[in-house]
Design an enzyme around this catalytic site. Structure first.
Site, short mmCIF file in Angstrom:
data_model
loop_
_atom_site.label_atom_id
_atom_site.label_comp_id
_atom_site.label_asym_id
_atom_site.label_seq_id
_atom_site.Cartn_x
_atom_site.Cartn_y
_atom_site.Cartn_z
N ARG A 151 -41.86 -40.20 -7.60
CA ARG A 151 -41.80 -39.93 -6.15
C ARG A 151 -42.50 -41.00 -5.32
NH1 ARG A 151 -42.57 -34.43 -7.37
NH2 ARG A 151 -44.80 -34.63 -7.11
N TYR A 183 -22.51 -33.93 13.74
CA TYR A 183 -22.18 -33.40 12.42
C TYR A 183 -22.82 -32.00 12.32
CZ TYR A 183 -22.36 -32.65 7.43
OH TYR A 183 -22.24 -32.09 6.19
N ASP A 202 -27.68 -41.35 15.20
CA ASP A 202 -26.98 -41.27 13.93
C ASP A 202 -25.83 -42.27 13.99
OD1 ASP A 202 -25.26 -40.67 11.83
OD2 ASP A 202 -25.58 -38.50 11.95
N LYS A 243 -21.50 -42.43 3.20
CA LYS A 243 -20.20 -42.71 3.83
C LYS A 243 -19.84 -44.20 3.71
CE LYS A 243 -20.76 -38.41 5.08
NZ LYS A 243 -20.29 -37.34 4.23
C1 PLP Z 1 -22.34 -38.27 11.05
C2 PLP Z 1 -23.01 -37.68 9.85
N1 PLP Z 1 -24.34 -37.67 9.78
C3 PLP Z 1 -25.00 -37.16 8.72
C4 PLP Z 1 -24.32 -36.62 7.65
C5 PLP Z 1 -25.08 -36.05 6.49
O1 PLP Z 1 -25.09 -36.96 5.45
P1 PLP Z 1 -25.16 -36.55 3.88
O2 PLP Z 1 -23.85 -35.90 3.56
O3 PLP Z 1 -25.39 -37.86 3.22
O4 PLP Z 1 -26.30 -35.61 3.75
C6 PLP Z 1 -22.93 -36.61 7.67
C7 PLP Z 1 -22.18 -36.00 6.55
O5 PLP Z 1 -20.99 -35.75 6.62
C8 PLP Z 1 -22.24 -37.15 8.79
O6 PLP Z 1 -20.91 -37.16 8.88
#
Ligand code: PLP
Length: 383
Positions: free
Chosen positions: A56, A107, A178, A203
């Site tokens: 960790r 999201y 984000d 992604k």
């Molecule tokens: C715009 C956005 N932010 C954050 C996330 C969360 O990411 P993770 O799936 O890696 O936890 C997603 C997941 O689909 C997303 O589309």
């Protein structure tokens, strides 16, 4: 570009363009015999006494990825087990009883985290449309944190990141962007005053739908240190193999994104005049409501994500999705393969997504094959 924070890494020339940084940053120093890539160290424990004694505490693989993401965004990157693990850690920066101005178009997993913290009395939420910059700034007044997506999920609303970051800073609120859909190759929020950038590297950065990983990139070293402590204490650490793969994905991000974005623009253009499509959301389309703002804040391009409403029933939309065979009916985004799904099937998205809204993540397949698949399936359902 910022100097890499990692002394073991190849030095990054401040004159390099972002696509060069994406290829070069986070590599071992170029000395005779050095490998091109960082090691994959699969060990839960290390010989004492050292800074890293347990899994960790740290890992050379995360550090390489963090050096690369930090150099790209111009801050200190902290890698996490997933985008949501990073979100949870960032939310922890809000003081107890504090207030977050949260975009209504986000999201749904991120919204759920904040909603649950609100339900438990941990913080207050002010929900605000990212399309209305004045309203975002009004909500930032007296708030501790403002949270927007650069291109918001699933309606592709473009936030005015420079205005929101500057306004939040004047009001003493942290601004978090984000940038999962934009990636550091289309927007670098820290350079226009934002405090923290979130990436779901699951992604586009990873790019191959084979890992989950997140990163928070901070302008302020104190915030980064708090996130490192949170990651350590909560065990929200990325796997070393995932970190390696995410960094490998980053190397090809520029070419994948260019190709997918060109195809997304073409598909959006064709869908806009399709007889069985009622609405198309793609900021790159000149007629899109977000186009003017996108040209200003995302001058490099509008990305590889679009959404559209099928002009029919939910049953016809599901039948259309069931007929596709180049595109895969699956959630997630940013991989080399094109994915599509009906977003209102998620309770969290039903409030913002119409019942037939399909979100399309365009991959790197031949655009004519993608179009033949989409157009053929739509026409077959309505024949
Ligand atoms: C715009 C956005 N932010 C954050 C996330 C969360 O990411 P993770 O799936 O890696 O936890 C997603 C997941 O689909 C997303 O589309």
């Amino acid at each position: 570009m910022a100097e890499s924070a990692n002394p073991l890494s190849l030095t990054i020339d401040p004159e390099w363009n972002a696509d060069t940084v994406a290829v070069q940053a986070g590599r071992p120093a170029r000395v005779p015999g050095a490998p091109m890539n960082p090691p994959i160290t699969m060990s839960s424990t290390y010989v004492q006494d050292a800074t890293v004694e347990y899994g960790r505490d740290g890992n050379a693989g995360w550090e390489a990825l963090e050096a690369a993401l930090g150099a790209l965004d111009g801050g200190r990157a902290v890698a996490f087990a997933s985008g949501l693990a990073a979100t949870t850690a960032i939310a922890d920066l809000v003081p107890a009883g504090g207030t977050v101005a949260l975009s209504t178009v986000t999201y749904h997993g991120v919204r759920d985290i904040f909603e649950r913290l609100r339900e438990r009395g941990r913080l207050e939420l002010r929900m605000v449309s990212p399309d209305d910059t004045a309203a975002v700034l009004a909500a930032a007044d007296g708030a501790d944190m403002v949270w927007v997506e650069s291109i918001a999920n699933p309606l592709m609303v473009v936030a005015d990141v420079p205005a929101i970051a500057a306004g939040a800073s004047e009001r003493g609120a942290l601004s978090v962007v984000d940038a999962t859909f934009a990636t550091p190759l289309r927007q670098r929020p820290l350079t226009v005053g934002a405090d923290i950038v979130l990436h779901s590297a699951t992604k586009l950065i990873g790019g191959h739908s084979d890992l989950l990983l997140g990163a928070a990139v901070c302008r302020d070293a104190t915030h980064a240190q708090r996130l490192v402590t949170y990651r350590h204490d909560h065990g929200a650490i990325p796997g070393n193999l995932e970190a390696f793969l995410a960094l490998r994905g980053l190397r090809t991000l520029a070419v994948r994104l260019d190709r997918a974005e060109t195809s997304a623009a073409e598909i959006a253009r064709r869908l806009a005049s399709h007889p069985h499509v009622s609405t198309v959301n793609y900021p790159g389309l000149p007629k899109d409501s977000q186009h003017e703002r996108a040209s200003r804040v995302l001058p490099g391009g509008s990305g590889s994500m679009l959404s559209f409403e099928v002009a029919g029933s939910v049953e016809q939309t599901d039948a259309f999705l069931g007929r596709l065979h180049v595109l895969t009916h699956a959630t997630s985004l940013g991989g080399v393969e094109s994915l599509i799904e009906r977003r209102a099937r998620y309770a969290g998205d039903a409030a913002v997504a119409g019942p037939t809204l399909c979100r399309l993540s365009v991959g790197i397949e031949n655009v004519e094959d993608l179009w033949a698949d989409l157009d053929g399936a739509l026409r077959a359902v309505f024949a």
